[in-house]
Design a protein around this motif. Structure first.
Motif, PDB file in Angstrom:
ATOM      1  N   VAL A  45      13.914  46.345  68.673  1.00 38.10           N
ATOM      2  CA  VAL A  45      14.829  45.411  68.017  1.00 38.10           C
ATOM      3  C   VAL A  45      14.993  44.141  68.854  1.00 38.10           C
ATOM      4  O   VAL A  45      15.036  43.034  68.312  1.00 38.10           O
ATOM      5  CB  VAL A  45      16.185  46.081  67.737  1.00 38.10           C
ATOM      6  CG1 VAL A  45      17.188  45.072  67.184  1.00 38.10           C
ATOM      7  CG2 VAL A  45      16.014  47.240  66.749  1.00 38.10           C
ATOM      8  N   ASP A  46      15.050  44.284  70.179  1.00 37.03           N
ATOM      9  CA  ASP A  46      15.159  43.095  71.032  1.00 37.03           C
ATOM     10  C   ASP A  46      13.919  42.206  70.886  1.00 37.03           C
ATOM     11  O   ASP A  46      14.023  40.976  70.838  1.00 37.03           O
ATOM     12  CB  ASP A  46      15.341  43.497  72.488  1.00 37.03           C
ATOM     13  CG  ASP A  46      16.719  44.069  72.774  1.00 37.03           C
ATOM     14  OD1 ASP A  46      17.608  43.921  71.902  1.00 37.03           O
ATOM     15  OD2 ASP A  46      16.912  44.681  73.841  1.00 37.03           O
ATOM     16  N   ALA A  47      12.733  42.840  70.839  1.00 38.08           N
ATOM     17  CA  ALA A  47      11.485  42.070  70.758  1.00 38.08           C
ATOM     18  C   ALA A  47      11.384  41.304  69.442  1.00 38.08           C
ATOM     19  O   ALA A  47      10.804  40.213  69.396  1.00 38.08           O
ATOM     20  CB  ALA A  47      10.286  42.999  70.928  1.00 38.08           C
ATOM     21  N   PHE A  48      11.944  41.872  68.374  1.00 36.71           N
ATOM     22  CA  PHE A  48      11.832  41.247  67.049  1.00 36.71           C
ATOM     23  C   PHE A  48      13.203  40.878  66.488  1.00 36.71           C
ATOM     24  O   PHE A  48      13.399  40.858  65.278  1.00 36.71           O
ATOM     25  CB  PHE A  48      11.103  42.194  66.094  1.00 36.71           C
ATOM     26  CG  PHE A  48       9.695  42.506  66.504  1.00 36.71           C
ATOM     27  CD1 PHE A  48       8.680  41.583  66.295  1.00 36.71           C
ATOM     28  CD2 PHE A  48       9.382  43.703  67.118  1.00 36.71           C
ATOM     29  CE1 PHE A  48       7.384  41.859  66.680  1.00 36.71           C
ATOM     30  CE2 PHE A  48       8.085  43.987  67.513  1.00 36.71           C
ATOM     31  CZ  PHE A  48       7.078  43.056  67.295  1.00 36.71           C
ATOM     32  N   GLU A  49      14.131  40.570  67.385  1.00 36.98           N
ATOM     33  CA  GLU A  49      15.508  40.320  66.950  1.00 36.98           C
ATOM     34  C   GLU A  49      15.589  39.226  65.885  1.00 36.98           C
ATOM     35  O   GLU A  49      16.279  39.383  64.873  1.00 36.98           O
ATOM     36  CB  GLU A  49      16.373  39.933  68.150  1.00 36.98           C
ATOM     37  CG  GLU A  49      17.831  39.696  67.778  1.00 36.98           C
ATOM     38  CD  GLU A  49      18.672  39.316  68.976  1.00 36.98           C
ATOM     39  OE1 GLU A  49      19.213  40.228  69.622  1.00 36.98           O
ATOM     40  OE2 GLU A  49      18.787  38.104  69.256  1.00 36.98           O
ATOM     41  N   ARG A  50      14.883  38.128  66.096  1.00 37.03           N
ATOM     42  CA  ARG A  50      14.955  37.028  65.134  1.00 37.03           C
ATOM     43  C   ARG A  50      14.482  37.464  63.762  1.00 37.03           C
ATOM     44  O   ARG A  50      15.061  37.080  62.736  1.00 37.03           O
ATOM     45  CB  ARG A  50      14.120  35.847  65.637  1.00 37.03           C
ATOM     46  CG  ARG A  50      14.310  34.580  64.797  1.00 37.03           C
ATOM     47  CD  ARG A  50      13.699  33.378  65.460  1.00 37.03           C
ATOM     48  NE  ARG A  50      12.251  33.372  65.374  1.00 37.03           N
ATOM     49  CZ  ARG A  50      11.498  32.354  65.768  1.00 37.03           C
ATOM     50  NH1 ARG A  50      12.057  31.281  66.297  1.00 37.03           N
ATOM     51  NH2 ARG A  50      10.181  32.411  65.654  1.00 37.03           N
ATOM     52  N   LYS A  51      13.447  38.281  63.712  1.00 35.43           N
ATOM     53  CA  LYS A  51      12.943  38.756  62.422  1.00 35.43           C
ATOM     54  C   LYS A  51      13.948  39.696  61.755  1.00 35.43           C
ATOM     55  O   LYS A  51      14.169  39.621  60.540  1.00 35.43           O
ATOM     56  CB  LYS A  51      11.600  39.452  62.611  1.00 35.43           C
ATOM     57  CG  LYS A  51      10.490  38.559  63.150  1.00 35.43           C
ATOM     58  CD  LYS A  51       9.202  39.315  63.291  1.00 35.43           C
ATOM     59  CE  LYS A  51       8.070  38.447  63.823  1.00 35.43           C
ATOM     60  NZ  LYS A  51       8.293  38.008  65.210  1.00 35.43           N
ATOM     61  N   PHE A  52      14.555  40.599  62.549  1.00 36.42           N
ATOM     62  CA  PHE A  52      15.522  41.517  61.974  1.00 36.42           C
ATOM     63  C   PHE A  52      16.747  40.776  61.437  1.00 36.42           C
ATOM     64  O   PHE A  52      17.285  41.130  60.386  1.00 36.42           O
ATOM     65  CB  PHE A  52      15.947  42.568  62.998  1.00 36.42           C
ATOM     66  CG  PHE A  52      14.920  43.639  63.230  1.00 36.42           C
ATOM     67  CD1 PHE A  52      14.507  44.455  62.186  1.00 36.42           C
ATOM     68  CD2 PHE A  52      14.359  43.827  64.475  1.00 36.42           C
ATOM     69  CE1 PHE A  52      13.552  45.439  62.387  1.00 36.42           C
ATOM     70  CE2 PHE A  52      13.407  44.804  64.689  1.00 36.42           C
ATOM     71  CZ  PHE A  52      13.001  45.617  63.642  1.00 36.42           C
ATOM     72  N   ILE A 147       4.645  45.464  71.553  1.00 34.98           N
ATOM     73  CA  ILE A 147       4.836  45.665  72.975  1.00 34.98           C
ATOM     74  C   ILE A 147       6.078  44.881  73.379  1.00 34.98           C
ATOM     75  O   ILE A 147       6.334  43.791  72.848  1.00 34.98           O
ATOM     76  CB  ILE A 147       3.600  45.197  73.787  1.00 34.98           C
ATOM     77  CG1 ILE A 147       3.800  45.454  75.286  1.00 34.98           C
ATOM     78  CG2 ILE A 147       3.271  43.742  73.524  1.00 34.98           C
ATOM     79  CD1 ILE A 147       2.540  45.191  76.108  1.00 34.98           C
ATOM     80  N   GLY A 148       6.878  45.440  74.278  1.00 29.73           N
ATOM     81  CA  GLY A 148       8.085  44.754  74.718  1.00 29.73           C
ATOM     82  C   GLY A 148       8.501  45.221  76.102  1.00 29.73           C
ATOM     83  O   GLY A 148       8.251  46.367  76.488  1.00 29.73           O
ATOM     84  N   VAL A 149       9.131  44.323  76.849  1.00 25.05           N
ATOM     85  CA  VAL A 149       9.620  44.631  78.198  1.00 25.05           C
ATOM     86  C   VAL A 149      11.082  44.219  78.278  1.00 25.05           C
ATOM     87  O   VAL A 149      11.446  43.121  77.831  1.00 25.05           O
ATOM     88  CB  VAL A 149       8.788  43.898  79.274  1.00 25.05           C
ATOM     89  CG1 VAL A 149       9.362  44.152  80.671  1.00 25.05           C
ATOM     90  CG2 VAL A 149       7.331  44.338  79.215  1.00 25.05           C
ATOM     91  N   ASP A 150      11.906  45.077  78.834  1.00 20.91           N
ATOM     92  CA  ASP A 150      13.321  44.764  79.043  1.00 20.91           C
ATOM     93  C   ASP A 150      13.436  43.476  79.858  1.00 20.91           C
ATOM     94  O   ASP A 150      12.705  43.276  80.830  1.00 20.91           O
ATOM     95  CB  ASP A 150      13.982  45.927  79.787  1.00 20.91           C
ATOM     96  CG  ASP A 150      15.480  45.799  79.869  1.00 20.91           C
ATOM     97  OD1 ASP A 150      15.961  44.785  80.435  1.00 20.91           O
ATOM     98  OD2 ASP A 150      16.190  46.704  79.401  1.00 20.91           O
ATOM     99  N   SER A 151      14.356  42.614  79.468  1.00 16.86           N
ATOM    100  CA  SER A 151      14.456  41.278  80.089  1.00 16.86           C
ATOM    101  C   SER A 151      14.639  41.336  81.596  1.00 16.86           C
ATOM    102  O   SER A 151      14.123  40.482  82.322  1.00 16.86           O
ATOM    103  CB  SER A 151      15.603  40.492  79.448  1.00 16.86           C
ATOM    104  OG  SER A 151      16.832  41.177  79.598  1.00 16.86           O
TER     105      SER A 151
END
Length: 227
Positions: A45-52, A147-151
């Motif tokens: 969800v963080d990686a695609f927050e804008r889309k969600f 793919i995503g990495v915690d900030s």
């Protein structure tokens, strides 16, 4: 691939899930646990927050995390072999999901029971998003789903190691090529280029097209030859 080395023996189930260790970074498969599913859902969800937010609303983000967490539980073992978790000094730091030819038949992206926390209007947005981003993966091909990495762990080489692990897994399964799609506004495109991906096509849809279903106007389709 770097062999697994540890100072203390790992429990058998944990040792079997470890795929790669490099300094403080360890890559393992996703486990069917509340902790793993919650973390992977948060990364998604963080990686695609804008889309969600575009297809549902900002208020709906907690239910999106719950929804994706549910979608990761109770799956067949082969499902978890496609989902990787990166740890940094033992703390979960990133995730990566692969898909292969035939996976759509093996396990659907979402199940009816996964929608329990989702409102009706949000469900419509999610289904439209799923249709717009669905992939029919050819034989001998791997699709890098996301793919995503915690900030707080970015800049430590975790994304690169996850991409290396994806290449290794795809080659092991006999794939000749790995590919992905990324919004042209996404800076991650530069990371993929450094990893050997090349843009094969940039695509928009007529009228509002991708914008209506994803919140993005243009996508780059990138691939990497594994042979």
């Amino acid at each position: 691939m770097t062999s697994v080395t540890t100072e203390q023996p790992l429990p058998l189930a944990e040792a079997n899930s470890v795929l790669l260790e490099n300094g403080p970074i360890r890559i393992r498969t996703l486990r069917d646990t509340d902790q793993d599913s919650e973390f992977a859902a948060n990364i998604m969800v963080d990686a695609f927050e804008r889309k969600f937010i575009h297809v549902t609303s900002r208020r709906s983000l907690p239910s999106m995390r719950d929804f994706y967490g549910r979608s990761l539980r109770g799956r067949p073992p082969v499902f978890y072999e496609r989902n990787f978790i990166a740890e940094y000094n033992g703390e979960m730091a990133g995730s990566c999901v692969l898909r292969y030819h035939g996976d759509n038949a093996l396990f659907p992206d979402v199940r009816d029971e996964d929608f329990a926390p989702v409102k009706c209007t949000d469900k419509c947005g999610l289904l439209c998003f799923a249709l717009a981003t669905a992939e029919d993966i050819p034989p001998e091909t791997c699709f890098l789903d996301h793919i995503g990495v915690d900030s707080k762990f970015r800049g430590k080489g975790i994304g690169k190691l996850l991409l290396d692990m994806a290449d290794t897994d795809a080659r092991r399964k006999g794939c000749r090529m790995i590919y992905l799609s990324v919004a042209t506004s996404n800076r991650s495109q530069r990371l993929y280029e450094r990893q050997g991906y090349v843009v094969k096509e940039k695509k928009t849809l007529c009228c509002c097209g991708y914008w209506c279903t994803t919140g993005e106007r243009e996508f780059a389709f990138m691939e990497k030859n594994l042979k």
